[in-house]
Design a protein around this motif. Structure first.
Motif, PDB file in Angstrom:
ATOM      1  N   ASN A   1     -24.716   8.623  24.716  1.00 34.09           N
ATOM      2  CA  ASN A   1     -25.739   7.773  25.357  1.00 34.09           C
ATOM      3  C   ASN A   1     -25.209   7.113  26.619  1.00 34.09           C
ATOM      4  OD1 ASN A   1     -27.753   8.329  23.475  1.00 34.09           O
ATOM      5  ND2 ASN A   1     -27.103   6.681  22.102  1.00 34.09           N
ATOM      6  N   GLU A   2     -23.913   6.697  26.579  1.00 35.32           N
ATOM      7  CA  GLU A   2     -23.332   6.040  27.752  1.00 35.32           C
ATOM      8  C   GLU A   2     -23.157   7.030  28.902  1.00 35.32           C
ATOM      9  OE1 GLU A   2     -21.684   3.478  30.487  1.00 35.32           O
ATOM     10  OE2 GLU A   2     -22.863   3.054  28.680  1.00 35.32           O
TER      11      GLU A   2
ATOM     12  N   PRO B   1     -26.112   6.203  41.360  1.00 37.86           N
ATOM     13  CA  PRO B   1     -26.545   7.025  42.505  1.00 37.86           C
ATOM     14  C   PRO B   1     -25.416   7.946  42.987  1.00 37.86           C
ATOM     15  CG  PRO B   1     -27.097   4.701  42.830  1.00 37.86           C
ATOM     16  CD  PRO B   1     -26.175   4.760  41.655  1.00 37.86           C
ATOM     17  N   GLY B   2     -25.769   9.198  43.241  1.00 36.55           N
ATOM     18  CA  GLY B   2     -24.811  10.140  43.816  1.00 36.55           C
ATOM     19  C   GLY B   2     -23.729  10.622  42.881  1.00 36.55           C
ATOM     20  N   LEU B   3     -23.847  10.389  41.576  1.00 38.57           N
ATOM     21  CA  LEU B   3     -22.770  10.777  40.659  1.00 38.57           C
ATOM     22  C   LEU B   3     -22.612  12.301  40.600  1.00 38.57           C
ATOM     23  CD1 LEU B   3     -20.606   9.910  38.686  1.00 38.57           C
ATOM     24  CD2 LEU B   3     -22.312   9.790  36.881  1.00 38.57           C
TER      25      LEU B   3
ATOM     26  N   ASP C   1     -23.469  14.553  42.858  1.00 36.36           N
ATOM     27  CA  ASP C   1     -23.018  15.186  44.105  1.00 36.36           C
ATOM     28  C   ASP C   1     -21.638  14.692  44.549  1.00 36.36           C
ATOM     29  OD1 ASP C   1     -23.415  12.688  45.272  1.00 36.36           O
ATOM     30  OD2 ASP C   1     -25.375  13.225  46.111  1.00 36.36           O
ATOM     31  N   GLY C   2     -21.022  13.822  43.750  1.00 37.08           N
ATOM     32  CA  GLY C   2     -19.647  13.412  44.016  1.00 37.08           C
ATOM     33  C   GLY C   2     -19.481  12.175  44.862  1.00 37.08           C
ATOM     34  N   THR C   3     -20.598  11.566  45.323  1.00 38.25           N
ATOM     35  CA  THR C   3     -20.470  10.357  46.142  1.00 38.25           C
ATOM     36  C   THR C   3     -20.417   9.095  45.276  1.00 38.25           C
ATOM     37  OG1 THR C   3     -22.887  10.268  46.378  1.00 38.25           O
ATOM     38  CG2 THR C   3     -21.634  11.417  48.100  1.00 38.25           C
ATOM     39  N   GLY C   4     -20.967   9.156  44.065  1.00 37.17           N
ATOM     40  CA  GLY C   4     -20.895   8.024  43.146  1.00 37.17           C
ATOM     41  C   GLY C   4     -19.658   8.116  42.268  1.00 37.17           C
ATOM     42  N   LYS C   5     -19.233   6.988  41.734  1.00 36.47           N
ATOM     43  CA  LYS C   5     -18.022   6.964  40.906  1.00 36.47           C
ATOM     44  C   LYS C   5     -18.385   6.571  39.475  1.00 36.47           C
ATOM     45  CE  LYS C   5     -13.285   5.202  40.724  1.00 36.47           C
ATOM     46  NZ  LYS C   5     -12.257   4.347  41.349  1.00 36.47           N
ATOM     47  N   PRO C   6     -17.981   7.366  38.476  1.00 35.28           N
ATOM     48  CA  PRO C   6     -18.296   7.032  37.083  1.00 35.28           C
ATOM     49  C   PRO C   6     -17.514   5.811  36.596  1.00 35.28           C
ATOM     50  CG  PRO C   6     -16.869   8.942  37.170  1.00 35.28           C
ATOM     51  CD  PRO C   6     -17.248   8.636  38.589  1.00 35.28           C
ATOM     52  N   GLU C   7     -18.059   5.141  35.607  1.00 39.40           N
ATOM     53  CA  GLU C   7     -17.404   3.957  35.031  1.00 39.40           C
ATOM     54  C   GLU C   7     -16.608   4.398  33.802  1.00 39.40           C
ATOM     55  OE1 GLU C   7     -20.818   1.538  34.299  1.00 39.40           O
ATOM     56  OE2 GLU C   7     -21.065   0.982  36.395  1.00 39.40           O
ATOM     57  N   TYR C   8     -15.390   4.868  34.043  1.00 38.14           N
ATOM     58  CA  TYR C   8     -14.553   5.397  32.962  1.00 38.14           C
ATOM     59  C   TYR C   8     -14.246   4.345  31.899  1.00 38.14           C
ATOM     60  CZ  TYR C   8     -13.536   9.165  36.333  1.00 38.14           C
ATOM     61  OH  TYR C   8     -13.633  10.196  37.233  1.00 38.14           O
ATOM     62  N   ARG C   9     -13.991   3.116  32.350  1.00 35.30           N
ATOM     63  CA  ARG C   9     -13.528   2.073  31.429  1.00 35.30           C
ATOM     64  C   ARG C   9     -14.555   1.775  30.337  1.00 35.30           C
ATOM     65  NH1 ARG C   9      -9.480  -1.422  31.342  1.00 35.30           N
ATOM     66  NH2 ARG C   9      -8.752  -0.753  33.391  1.00 35.30           N
ATOM     67  N   LYS C  10     -15.837   1.919  30.641  1.00 33.06           N
ATOM     68  CA  LYS C  10     -16.858   1.622  29.626  1.00 33.06           C
ATOM     69  C   LYS C  10     -16.740   2.569  28.437  1.00 33.06           C
ATOM     70  CE  LYS C  10     -20.386  -0.939  32.104  1.00 33.06           C
ATOM     71  NZ  LYS C  10     -21.838  -1.132  32.321  1.00 33.06           N
TER      72      LYS C  10
ATOM     73  N   PHE D   1     -25.062   9.235  34.277  1.00 38.09           N
ATOM     74  CA  PHE D   1     -25.603  10.321  35.100  1.00 38.09           C
ATOM     75  C   PHE D   1     -26.993   9.976  35.628  1.00 38.09           C
ATOM     76  CE2 PHE D   1     -22.481  13.364  33.179  1.00 38.09           C
ATOM     77  CZ  PHE D   1     -22.005  13.868  34.373  1.00 38.09           C
ATOM     78  N   LYS D   2     -27.739   9.217  34.842  1.00 36.76           N
ATOM     79  CA  LYS D   2     -29.104   8.866  35.223  1.00 36.76           C
ATOM     80  C   LYS D   2     -29.146   7.699  36.206  1.00 36.76           C
ATOM     81  CE  LYS D   2     -32.047   8.938  31.897  1.00 36.76           C
ATOM     82  NZ  LYS D   2     -32.801   8.562  30.661  1.00 36.76           N
TER      83      LYS D   2
END
Length: 679
Positions: A527-528, A537-539, A541-550, A533-534
């Motif tokens: 779910n996270e 913004p831009g995740l 296409d590589g311009t957004g950065k994922p929140e790994y720590r969550k 991904f939803k």
């Protein structure tokens, strides 16, 4: 000179060799800034998890330690032994994992130089785990021997060390397994299946949590598992010293020799493992057979040397030659169980290729074929363990069965190194992918990773075989310590029969709890990752950065919460059976749990391993390759098998040993008690 000092010196050499390996690893280049950033994130997540897990374990150890001290007939020396065992086990796991998370980036950088250099760095990282386990294990037991062997209650005190080690192991294996498989499942299902992106893609928020899980589950968890088997097998053999001296067939000249034997055999195994480690080298062809041959060469050299050292120890102590043949029975069966596991899980062989072929008609046929393969794979490990028991008992009676377990685990220093190497190589491949290194470097790390999958499966098979023999030896020790006769544990006795059924039930219940825990945690991760991904913004296409720590935080909190119930049930069950039904019923309980636990553990570990490698076989270009419908079916099978092979299956090893060592610790109390329920 007291011969136990040989064990002290051998244990110290093991730790010194581990320090040598650490110094070598830390001198290696860490790679590019991006590689260092990823490696540091993995390290921080793993250390944070272990710190929080150990905080919970401290509370558990204090509560149980106080309870042991207050039980009439046990006392505070048993508590001291229990706490010491827990500390040694936790320390071994911490050392091994700390180096593993510092070696992944260095392995990735080393593969830029050569395949052989990548193997050298990752294998030596695994060697730190192996040598820490055997070094701390034999040193801990040697210290307890030097302090307390002159006391008449020595054989009541030393099982506490195994109880402490087992208590850490059950939570480390269950907690780490829940963490790693929830993260892996979430990353694969959302990334590969839903989004169609590659494995270890930096856009996937669960990737770092997956890397962390490899270390807390497959390094720290496996280390705790085999630390427990290692010390428990020695303790069980010591506890049967009186059996070795029984009238009519004195296997050893005196009680001291019966105590020395398992310690000195283990000491010889440490030296043999150090020598064997230097025989692990490979050329530059990234072929599975060449890489596997390099690791087999080291293990074979260590096994041959261990057999030679064992013969010298038996002759030196004046023991019967039958004791040596019992040791060889355990040593050979351990090697063959590993080979059996390799056959049923490696994609170089027909069983796993058939599972990959079944993916062409969907996930359902893949799961059916993989599960059938897992059940079929139980045949050889069971026959090999039965064969080892028969040979060991024929050669040296009940004492021989126990010393066979020591023989099987005597090469643990190098066997565990080949297993712990796998997660390091896996992490290295992920770092190469995330850092965007050239394809030829990824090809080398893929070869190391595929080898790691095979050695991990082989290591699990070895661990299960060792658990079966160790648990059996502990059960025999319990029967002796509780003053029971063979006739007391009869299936014609209703209490014993009730115990057998309750024991047979517990592994299934335990698996249900751990699988449910992985499922719940994986749902949270899925779910996270979907949310990110939803919403970011831009995740894609590589311009957004994922929140790994969550994802790391979700896995950590859920795994630590979910590990408590299976662990507590395992600890309380044998106590409840012993109190309610009595010591004979507890013997039946252990028989049922060991038999069903062993078979379930083999089934789950090998089914999971074959699903994992069937997916790898498809990814290597067979049956449509990556991105095909066959590949998607393979991913589903892999995610079903992950919690089976890395959470429930391996945790069963610890469950059957933990319940057996608890029974041995409580034997002096239960010997004077017939049970609350009489019928």
């Amino acid at each position: 000179m007291d011969y136990i000092w040989i064990s002290v010196i051998s244990g110290a050499l093991g730790l010194i060799f581990a320090l040598f390996l650490i110094a070598y690893i830390l001198k290696q280049p860490r790679g590019t800034a991006k590689m260092q950033e990823i490696s540091t994130a993995i390290q921080e997540g793993a250390v944070a998890f272990l710190r929080r897990e150990y905080t919970i374990l401290v509370i558990f150890v204090v509560i149980v330690g106080v309870a042991l001290g207050l039980v009439p007939g046990l006392g505070w020396l048993v508590t001291l032994s229990f706490v010491f065992g827990a500390v040694c086990s936790a320390l071994a796991g911490y050392i091994g994992m700390s180096i593993a998370v510092r070696s992944n980036g260095r392995t990735a950088a080393a593969t830029e130089t050569s395949l052989n250099q990548g193997l050298r760095v990752s294998f030596r990282a695994g060697g730190v785990m192996g040598m820490s386990v055997v070094g701390l294990g034999i040193l801990g037991l040697s210290i307890l021997y030097l302090l307390f062997h002159h006391r008449p209650d020595f054989l009541m005190i030393i099982p506490g060390f195994g109880f402490g080690a087992s208590s850490v192991a059950i939570f480390a294996r269950a907690g780490g397994g829940i963490y790693t498989k929830a993260a892996d499942t979430g990353a694969d299902l959302v990334g590969k299946v839903e989004q169609g992106i590659p494995e270890d893609d930096p856009r996937n928020a669960a990737v770092i949590a997956d890397f962390v899980g490899d270390n807390v589950g497959d390094v720290a968890g496996m280390g705790a598992d085999l630390f427990e088997s290692y010390v428990d097998s020695i303790i069980a053999t010591m506890a049967l010293a009186s059996v070795a001296l029984m009238s009519g067939r004195a296997l050893v000249p005196n009680e001291a020799a019966a105590w020395y034997l398992p310690m000195l055999v283990a000491a010889g195994g440490i030296i043999a493992s150090i020598i064997g480690a230097f025989f692990v080298r490979v050329g530059e062809t990234p072929e599975m057979e060449a890489l596997l041959g390099a690791l087999r060469r080291g293990t074979l050299v260590a096994s041959i040397l261990t057999a030679v050292f064992a013969f010298l120890v038996v002759r030196w102590l004046g023991a019967e030659l039958g004791v040596f043949w019992a040791i060889i029975a355990g040593l050979v069966s351990g090697v063959l169980i590993g080979e059996s596991t390799n056959y049923f899980t490696s994609y170089a062989h027909k069983p796993t290729q058939q599972v990959a072929e079944a993916c062409q008609t969907g996930a359902a046929t893949n799961i059916v074929q993989g599960l059938a393969n897992g059940f079929r794979s139980t045949l050889y490990p069971v026959i090999l363990v039965v064969g080892a028991i028969i040979v060991a008992y024929w050669a040296a009676g009940t004492y021989g069965v126990a010393i066979a377990g020591v023989g099987m685990l005597s090469t643990l220093g190098i066997t565990l190194a080949t297993d712990a190497y796998g997660p390091v190589a896996d992490n290295a491949g992920g770092i190469v992918e995330m850092a965007g290194l050239p394809p030829e470097i990824r090809e080398r790390t893929d070869a190391l990773d595929s080898l790691g999958n095979t050695t991990a499966a082989t290591g699990k098979g070895f661990a299960i075989g060792a658990a079966g023999l160790t648990a059996l030896a502990l059960m025999l020790s319990y029967v002796t310590a509780a003053g029971l006769k063979v006739s007391d544990i009869s299936l014609l006795e209703p209490k014993v029969l009730c115990g057998v059924f309750l024991g047979a039930l517990l592994p299934a219940l335990f698996c249900s709890q751990t699988l449910t825990a992985v499922g719940r945690t994986a749902m949270s991760i899925i779910n996270e990752v979907r949310r990110q991904f939803k919403e970011i913004p831009g995740l894609m296409d590589g311009t957004g950065k994922p929140e790994y720590r969550k994802c790391v935080d979700i896995c950590t909190a859920a795994a630590l919460r979910e590990m408590l119930l299976p662990g507590i049930v395992t600890v309380l069950s044998p106590i409840a059976v012993g109190i309610v039904l009595g010591p004979a019923a507890l013997g039946g309980f252990l028989v049922g749990a060991i038999a069903t636990g062993f078979v379930l553990a083999v089934t789950m570990a090998n089914a999971g391993g074959t699903w994992d490698n069937a997916k790898k076989y498809i990814e290597a270009g067979h049956f449509g390759g990556k991105g095909s419908d066959s590949h998607k079916a393979g991913v589903v099978g892999d995610t079903v098998g992950d919690p089976m092979k890395d959470t429930s299956g391996p945790s069963l090893n610890i469950m059957i040993k933990l319940m057996s060592i608890i029974a041995l610790v409580l034997a002096p109390v239960l010997a004077r008690f017939s049970g609350l329920l009489n019928f």
